[in-house]
Scaffold this active site. Sequence first.
Site, mmCIF file in Angstrom:
data_model
loop_
_atom_site.group_PDB
_atom_site.id
_atom_site.type_symbol
_atom_site.label_atom_id
_atom_site.label_comp_id
_atom_site.label_asym_id
_atom_site.label_seq_id
_atom_site.Cartn_x
_atom_site.Cartn_y
_atom_site.Cartn_z
ATOM 1 N N ASP A 333 0.833 -1.202 0.000
ATOM 2 C CA ASP A 333 0.000 0.000 0.000
ATOM 3 C C ASP A 333 0.865 1.249 0.000
ATOM 4 O O ASP A 333 0.571 2.220 -0.682
ATOM 5 C CB ASP A 333 -0.954 -0.003 1.210
ATOM 6 C CG ASP A 333 -0.226 -0.169 2.545
ATOM 7 O OD1 ASP A 333 0.911 -0.688 2.540
ATOM 8 O OD2 ASP A 333 -0.777 0.221 3.577
ATOM 9 N N ARG A 337 5.210 4.292 6.218
ATOM 10 C CA ARG A 337 4.707 4.255 7.592
ATOM 11 C C ARG A 337 4.715 2.815 8.116
ATOM 12 O O ARG A 337 5.212 1.903 7.464
ATOM 13 C CB ARG A 337 3.317 4.876 7.666
ATOM 14 C CG ARG A 337 2.248 4.062 6.992
ATOM 15 C CD ARG A 337 0.892 4.729 7.155
ATOM 16 N NE ARG A 337 -0.139 3.967 6.489
ATOM 17 C CZ ARG A 337 -1.124 4.508 5.793
ATOM 18 N NH1 ARG A 337 -1.205 5.820 5.643
ATOM 19 N NH2 ARG A 337 -2.044 3.751 5.243
ATOM 20 N N GLU A 339 3.187 0.212 8.015
ATOM 21 C CA GLU A 339 2.226 -0.632 7.324
ATOM 22 C C GLU A 339 2.965 -1.417 6.237
ATOM 23 O O GLU A 339 3.374 -2.528 6.452
ATOM 24 C CB GLU A 339 1.082 0.222 6.755
ATOM 25 C CG GLU A 339 -0.162 -0.589 6.522
ATOM 26 C CD GLU A 339 -1.454 0.190 6.737
ATOM 27 O OE1 GLU A 339 -2.490 -0.427 6.688
ATOM 28 O OE2 GLU A 339 -1.410 1.422 6.939
ATOM 29 N N ASP A 346 -5.729 -2.644 -2.850
ATOM 30 C CA ASP A 346 -4.902 -1.687 -3.575
ATOM 31 C C ASP A 346 -4.300 -2.364 -4.803
ATOM 32 O O ASP A 346 -4.255 -1.802 -5.895
ATOM 33 C CB ASP A 346 -3.768 -1.165 -2.680
ATOM 34 C CG ASP A 346 -4.261 -0.643 -1.337
ATOM 35 O OD1 ASP A 346 -5.158 -1.275 -0.750
ATOM 36 O OD2 ASP A 346 -3.757 0.389 -0.871
ATOM 37 N N GLU A 599 -2.383 8.985 -1.019
ATOM 38 C CA GLU A 599 -3.442 8.122 -0.494
ATOM 39 C C GLU A 599 -4.797 8.836 -0.513
ATOM 40 O O GLU A 599 -5.824 8.242 -0.810
ATOM 41 C CB GLU A 599 -3.084 7.722 0.941
ATOM 42 C CG GLU A 599 -4.076 6.815 1.623
ATOM 43 C CD GLU A 599 -3.573 6.355 2.981
ATOM 44 O OE1 GLU A 599 -2.751 7.080 3.584
ATOM 45 O OE2 GLU A 599 -3.988 5.274 3.441
ATOM 46 N N HIS A 620 1.027 6.163 -2.292
ATOM 47 C CA HIS A 620 0.001 5.130 -2.265
ATOM 48 C C HIS A 620 -0.495 5.012 -3.700
ATOM 49 O O HIS A 620 -1.110 5.938 -4.208
ATOM 50 C CB HIS A 620 -1.147 5.629 -1.387
ATOM 51 C CG HIS A 620 -1.516 4.727 -0.263
ATOM 52 N ND1 HIS A 620 -0.737 4.584 0.853
ATOM 53 C CD2 HIS A 620 -2.601 3.929 -0.075
ATOM 54 C CE1 HIS A 620 -1.334 3.735 1.695
ATOM 55 N NE2 HIS A 620 -2.469 3.323 1.141
HETATM 56 C C1 BGC Z 1 -4.093 0.809 3.803
HETATM 57 C C2 BGC Z 1 -4.904 0.777 2.552
HETATM 58 C C3 BGC Z 1 -5.743 -0.448 2.648
HETATM 59 C C4 BGC Z 1 -6.686 -0.185 3.785
HETATM 60 C C5 BGC Z 1 -7.779 -1.159 3.993
HETATM 61 C C6 BGC Z 1 -5.042 1.044 4.923
HETATM 62 O O1 BGC Z 1 -4.468 1.240 6.138
HETATM 63 O O2 BGC Z 1 -3.049 1.721 3.735
HETATM 64 O O3 BGC Z 1 -4.327 1.144 1.417
HETATM 65 O O4 BGC Z 1 -6.334 -0.892 1.508
HETATM 66 O O5 BGC Z 1 -6.011 0.072 4.981
HETATM 67 O O6 BGC Z 1 -8.894 -0.471 3.968
#
Ligand code: BGC
Length: 719
Positions: A333, A337, A339, A346, A599, A620
């Site tokens: 994604d 960060r 994640e 995505d 994003e 993103h």
């Molecule tokens: C991510 C998104 C992902 C989403 C799920 C987020 O925290 O960065 O890109 O698809 O969570 O809804």
Amino acid sequence: MLKASWVEPENNMGDVCPLFRKKFHINKSISSALLRVSARGVYEAVLNGRRVGCFVLAPGWTAYERRIQLQEYDITSLIEEDNTLTLLLAKGWYMGSIDTYTEDRLKGRSCAVIAELTLTYADGSVDIIGTDNTWQTSQSGLRFCDIYHGMIFDASFEADFCGNAVVSVNNGQDTLIPQQGPEIIENERLRPVEILHTPAGETVVDFGQNITGYPEISVTAELGDRIKLSFAEVLDSNGNFYNANYRTAKCLYEYICRDGQQIYRPSLTFYGFRYVRIDEFPVDIRPENIIAVVVHSELRQTGRITTSDPLLNKLFQNILWGQKGNYLDIPSDCPQRDERLGWTGDAQAFIRTACYNYDVRRFFTKWLSDMRVEQLKSGAIPDVIPAVFTGIHSPAWGDAVTICPWQLYMTYGDRSFLSFMFDSMKKWVDYITSVTKDKGLWTGGKTYGDWLELKAPKGHRKGYTRDELIATAFYAYSSELVCKAGRVLGIDISKYEELHSEIVARFKAVFEDDFRTQTEHILPLYFGLTDRPDRVAESLVAMIHADGDKLQTGFVGTPYLLHVLSNNGYSEIAYELLLRKDFPSWLYPVTKGATTMWEHWDGLKPNGEMWSAEMNSFNHYAYGAVGDWMYGVCAGINPVEQAPGFARVHFAPISTERIDFFRAELDTDHGKICSEWHHENGVTVYEITTPVPSTALIEGKNYELRAGVHRFENNKKVV
Ligand code: BGC
């Protein structure tokens, strides 16, 4: 099967990364030396002071419990008489803090390496040196290393190698698989474009481009001098360094110098950044002291777009950078960060654009292989692959299992994407059938909705588009893709044909004539779930006007928005949305200096404020999905279902007076395709180059084209 064992250091070194070492002497002429290595963690192999291979963050990220890639390096040219082979091991995705959601997956795990060197001599004899308890171990100068939290390296640290390796309790090899995806490599090196002194009094290096990778520093220093860097994607409206959006990811870059001239770059972690703040540096930093190294999976660029509109060109570049920054072994994604996960929603939203831009065959073969093994017994697809958590199995996220293989088949014409994934595709559809509370609809599940749709109840990230409408629309689409795949493979899919008809009928019965958001119009139009596309398209256009000629869509509606407009005769409105510069639009971030996709449509708001730090990535790729409209509609380069892989092309360019010149090219297995148009003395001239016999639809007229170059103007073919 390797003769080597998985090994670990005998003593737990905590945060410090261990080194493993083997010395060996060669006393015969050698004809080849083949090194095979893998790790539970990430490793760097060095022979006689030289790095082995160029795979960064090897062995990459897979569903480790089931699959770990094994790399093979031909190191014949590095072999000397006396040799020292070392392996540096960091936690990587295996044991690092990659998953902030649960600690469970770390239970019972420990980092380990496995390596086997096969030395073949000129006389035909063979020696094998494999990791075992004769290898020495030591702490390394890498005092800390983590994917989210960065690294601390002490260049003055002297390894002592007074420890021994021990064979791991978990010494099985059944998870080892040959390298499957492309390697992650250092692709580019960017010099600073500016060294800034911000109003807050900080020194910040601007690389001019938001990237994924790491800085390489080069400095003459004294023993014990320190370098400390921080990372950011953007500056705030005052021009100050801002990285609150990295959330808990510490992204440390701390380096303790040895004496003298030194060059260092990390290799077992990565950062997402455009700006680097110089928190400590032994000298006044100058451009030659720092370079940004761009790291991502090795991908061959196949698509290019150039137009007369500089903002549109920049948007296209940002889409490419979004893909590069997030195709680091898995489709992530975001790269900065806490994640950086393989979010399925995505990935499916962007895959069509991705397939135009780069050759992603090997990249997706690997990721889909992980998806296959991570699919739950129930048929549910985890929200992220590799599945560091399984999530809620949301529609439009789990549907990546049908959408991705189908797109790969269309782009590359390779049926194996379908045969390999067919069971998983069916299982996903069967899963929905088994959990829905209402036959023919998908109700009762949890969803991410039209994630980040603009109009949303206060404090919510899901917009007003109804969960069950999205869920049912994707249920229909996935069952349709199962049917299409089954037909290609010659498999009886009558059960899914019936199911698809039933879902379509139920969707129409429940939702038709009552579409309340832009996305609620878009999905039935795109997925063929309405008997009255004209009326629905008209109502969508009316809604767009009522919304101030602005898009309102999130992750789910956006990829299809312009398509449904141009498919239904509203290409000028689609162009208006594409070329709109004010928020919300694709070009708004470009006008704000974006160098990647954001994003949020308003990651940086018109009033200079940031969207909440709690979720605001500036890299993103999801909204970069508009790229496929640029290739497929502006330039009109489309694959054909009956001859996928661009064995035939359907050209259907739609031009506009709003742009003077548009050109796209695409490298395919059949040769290079080009499509361009420009306006000349009041007429639009189209030029198409096709390596294969094709069809074209230009200004309402159909043509059969031979391989070659074709020119059209004034509604006729002139060449
Ligand atoms: C991510 C998104 C992902 C989403 C799920 C987020 O925290 O960065 O890109 O698809 O969570 O809804």
